[in-house]
Write a protein that holds these residues in place. Sequence first.
Motif, PDB file in Angstrom:
ATOM      1  N   ALA A 126      31.481 -43.144  -6.691  1.00  0.00           N
ATOM      2  CA  ALA A 126      30.430 -41.921  -6.913  1.00  0.00           C
ATOM      3  C   ALA A 126      30.856 -40.758  -6.082  1.00  0.00           C
ATOM      4  CB  ALA A 126      28.982 -42.410  -6.506  1.00  0.00           C
ATOM      5  N   THR A 127      30.446 -39.683  -6.509  1.00  0.00           N
ATOM      6  CA  THR A 127      30.667 -38.482  -5.769  1.00  0.00           C
ATOM      7  C   THR A 127      29.356 -37.581  -5.649  1.00  0.00           C
ATOM      8  OG1 THR A 127      31.069 -36.960  -7.819  1.00  0.00           O
ATOM      9  CG2 THR A 127      33.112 -38.128  -6.519  1.00  0.00           C
ATOM     10  N   GLN A 128      29.277 -36.808  -4.902  1.00  0.00           N
ATOM     11  CA  GLN A 128      27.995 -35.687  -4.752  1.00  0.00           C
ATOM     12  C   GLN A 128      28.284 -34.328  -4.355  1.00  0.00           C
ATOM     13  OE1 GLN A 128      26.171 -37.775  -1.257  1.00  0.00           O
ATOM     14  NE2 GLN A 128      26.084 -35.809  -0.363  1.00  0.00           N
ATOM     15  N   THR A 129      27.477 -33.540  -4.436  1.00  0.00           N
ATOM     16  CA  THR A 129      27.982 -32.158  -4.193  1.00  0.00           C
ATOM     17  C   THR A 129      27.627 -31.795  -2.715  1.00  0.00           C
ATOM     18  OG1 THR A 129      27.677 -31.282  -6.431  1.00  0.00           O
ATOM     19  CG2 THR A 129      27.617 -29.398  -4.638  1.00  0.00           C
ATOM     20  N   GLY A 130      28.535 -31.482  -1.881  1.00  0.00           N
ATOM     21  CA  GLY A 130      28.211 -31.173  -0.417  1.00  0.00           C
ATOM     22  C   GLY A 130      27.798 -32.660   0.368  1.00  0.00           C
ATOM     23  N   TRP A 131      27.148 -32.224   1.377  1.00  0.00           N
ATOM     24  CA  TRP A 131      26.688 -33.485   2.582  1.00  0.00           C
ATOM     25  C   TRP A 131      25.178 -33.336   2.591  1.00  0.00           C
ATOM     26  CZ3 TRP A 131      30.978 -30.000   3.582  1.00  0.00           C
ATOM     27  CH2 TRP A 131      32.155 -30.587   3.517  1.00  0.00           C
ATOM     28  N   ASN A 132      24.699 -34.488   3.198  1.00  0.00           N
ATOM     29  CA  ASN A 132      23.375 -34.632   3.676  1.00  0.00           C
ATOM     30  C   ASN A 132      23.185 -34.224   4.910  1.00  0.00           C
ATOM     31  OD1 ASN A 132      23.124 -35.661   0.837  1.00  0.00           O
ATOM     32  ND2 ASN A 132      23.444 -37.822   1.660  1.00  0.00           N
ATOM     33  N   ILE A 133      22.832 -33.094   5.242  1.00  0.00           N
ATOM     34  CA  ILE A 133      22.845 -32.775   6.759  1.00  0.00           C
ATOM     35  C   ILE A 133      21.494 -32.275   6.801  1.00  0.00           C
ATOM     36  CG2 ILE A 133      23.614 -31.216   8.268  1.00  0.00           C
ATOM     37  CD1 ILE A 133      26.368 -31.136   6.896  1.00  0.00           C
ATOM     38  N   ARG A 134      20.701 -32.674   7.745  1.00  0.00           N
ATOM     39  CA  ARG A 134      19.372 -32.291   8.581  1.00  0.00           C
ATOM     40  C   ARG A 134      19.418 -30.805   9.124  1.00  0.00           C
ATOM     41  NH1 ARG A 134      15.940 -35.393   5.499  1.00  0.00           N
ATOM     42  NH2 ARG A 134      16.182 -37.550   5.997  1.00  0.00           N
ATOM     43  N   TRP A 135      20.386 -30.533   9.840  1.00  0.00           N
ATOM     44  CA  TRP A 135      20.592 -29.396  10.472  1.00  0.00           C
ATOM     45  C   TRP A 135      21.720 -29.364  11.483  1.00  0.00           C
ATOM     46  CZ3 TRP A 135      19.691 -31.523  15.064  1.00  0.00           C
ATOM     47  CH2 TRP A 135      18.384 -32.466  15.377  1.00  0.00           C
ATOM     48  N   VAL A 136      22.005 -28.319  12.032  1.00  0.00           N
ATOM     49  CA  VAL A 136      23.090 -28.118  12.791  1.00  0.00           C
ATOM     50  C   VAL A 136      22.537 -27.324  14.187  1.00  0.00           C
ATOM     51  CG1 VAL A 136      25.244 -26.985  13.565  1.00  0.00           C
ATOM     52  CG2 VAL A 136      24.964 -27.859  11.257  1.00  0.00           C
ATOM     53  N   ARG A 137      22.842 -27.996  15.502  1.00  0.00           N
ATOM     54  CA  ARG A 137      22.321 -27.283  16.673  1.00  0.00           C
ATOM     55  C   ARG A 137      23.632 -26.772  17.227  1.00  0.00           C
ATOM     56  NH1 ARG A 137      16.698 -27.689  17.672  1.00  0.00           N
ATOM     57  NH2 ARG A 137      15.842 -28.848  15.773  1.00  0.00           N
ATOM     58  N   THR A 138      23.431 -25.732  17.841  1.00  0.00           N
ATOM     59  CA  THR A 138      24.719 -25.117  18.280  1.00  0.00           C
ATOM     60  C   THR A 138      24.494 -24.559  19.734  1.00  0.00           C
ATOM     61  OG1 THR A 138      26.410 -23.460  17.882  1.00  0.00           O
ATOM     62  CG2 THR A 138      24.260 -22.965  17.055  1.00  0.00           C
ATOM     63  N   ALA A 139      25.182 -25.002  20.592  1.00  0.00           N
ATOM     64  CA  ALA A 139      25.322 -24.787  22.304  1.00  0.00           C
ATOM     65  C   ALA A 139      26.233 -23.807  22.263  1.00  0.00           C
ATOM     66  CB  ALA A 139      25.450 -25.908  23.016  1.00  0.00           C
ATOM     67  N   ALA A 140      26.036 -22.735  22.969  1.00  0.00           N
ATOM     68  CA  ALA A 140      26.979 -21.539  23.070  1.00  0.00           C
ATOM     69  C   ALA A 140      27.988 -21.174  22.018  1.00  0.00           C
ATOM     70  CB  ALA A 140      28.004 -22.166  24.291  1.00  0.00           C
ATOM     71  N   GLY A 141      27.380 -21.238  20.663  1.00  0.00           N
ATOM     72  CA  GLY A 141      28.160 -21.071  19.537  1.00  0.00           C
ATOM     73  C   GLY A 141      28.903 -19.720  19.631  1.00  0.00           C
ATOM     74  N   SER A 142      30.375 -19.864  19.188  1.00  0.00           N
ATOM     75  CA  SER A 142      31.227 -18.837  19.398  1.00  0.00           C
ATOM     76  C   SER A 142      31.568 -18.313  17.841  1.00  0.00           C
ATOM     77  CB  SER A 142      32.480 -19.074  20.163  1.00  0.00           C
ATOM     78  OG  SER A 142      33.424 -20.084  19.590  1.00  0.00           O
ATOM     79  N   SER A 143      30.965 -18.518  16.665  1.00  0.00           N
ATOM     80  CA  SER A 143      31.526 -18.212  15.348  1.00  0.00           C
ATOM     81  C   SER A 143      31.363 -16.856  15.523  1.00  0.00           C
ATOM     82  CB  SER A 143      30.385 -18.678  14.508  1.00  0.00           C
ATOM     83  OG  SER A 143      29.009 -18.290  14.623  1.00  0.00           O
ATOM     84  N   GLY A 144      30.694 -15.903  16.359  1.00  0.00           N
ATOM     85  CA  GLY A 144      30.723 -14.487  16.194  1.00  0.00           C
ATOM     86  C   GLY A 144      32.047 -14.148  17.390  1.00  0.00           C
TER      87      GLY A 144
END
Length: 285
Positions: A126-144
Motif C-alpha cells: 500500500a502507498t499513501q500521498t505524503g506523511w501523517n504529521i501532526r505538526w513540526v516544532r522548530t527550535a532556533a530554526g535556520s531555514s531562513g
Amino acid sequence: MLCLPGLLAAGVAGATNYSLWVNGRTGGGAIGNYNDFRYFGPNDTPAGVNKKSVNWDGRSEVGSQSGIIRNALDCFCTGQNWCYVAVHSAGELLVGYTLANYSVTPRPVTNAQPNAAGACTAGSGATQTGWNIRWVRTAAGSSGGSELADIGAWTTSEPLANQQRVSTSRALYNHNETGNVWFYRYAGAAGTLYSWALPGQDDEVVAYHSSGGASGSGGTTLCNPGDWFCNDLTYGSGPNQGGRAKWNFHSVVFRDDGEDYGHYTRGNWGGITSLVRRDMEMLAR
C-alpha cells in the motif's frame, strides 16, 4: 497532513504515535540509530511519546541527506501511525526541504520496524500521498539562513555552511509549501558573541528573521517589543511589525522577550531546545 483514504489516524486500535527529533548542524548521533540522542542530550530524558532521533550528518547539502528524513517519515508516519516532529537549527532546513519537495509524492506504508540503516520494509504494498504529521516544532530554526554563513564564520568547505547563506537558504525550496503541516517556531534571543553580524535579536547563531520564519528572499531586522529602532517579531502566523509576512503555515509560539535562551543544546537539551522538549513532552502524546 495527508493520509491514504480508508486508513485510520492515531487514536484507534493498532495506531501508534511517534515523536521524531532532527538534529542541526555538526550532527552527533549515529545515522540509522533512532535511539541515539547524543546531539540533544541524555537518551532517558522525556521528549514526547515514543521518541526517535533522526540523525543526519549535519554537514552535507540537505538534498543529499533528505533520504534519511524520508526513511524515518516512511517508517513512523505512514499507515495508521502519526508523528510529531521537533527540529533544531539546520534540521529545519532539511525537514522543510523534504516536505516541500516530497509531501505530494507516493510513500510506502511500512511495518515501522527499521533495519540498521534506518529504513523500514513496505508491508502490503500500500502507498499513501505524503506523511501523517501532526505538526513540526522548530527550535532556533535556520531555514531562513544565518549571516554567520555569509561572513564565513563557518568553514566554507562545508556544503551545509554554504547552503546556510541567507539568500541561498531562502531560495533552496518553496518555504510556503509544507504539505499543509504547521511549523511552530521558538525564537531565542540570548546571543552576544556575533550580535554585530546578526540583525536584530539573535540567539548567537540565527537572527529572529530566520528563527521567527520571516518570509522573503533576504533577511530583515526584527526584535522584541520595546526596541524603538527595530520592528517586532510578532506571535502567531500574521505579519511582523512593519509588514514582513511569515511563511505560510509558520507560527511563532515563543519569542524570547527576556533574552534568556541561546542556540546550543550543550548536550543536555539546553538553550531554546529546552522549551521545545518541554512542549513535546506535554503535547506529543
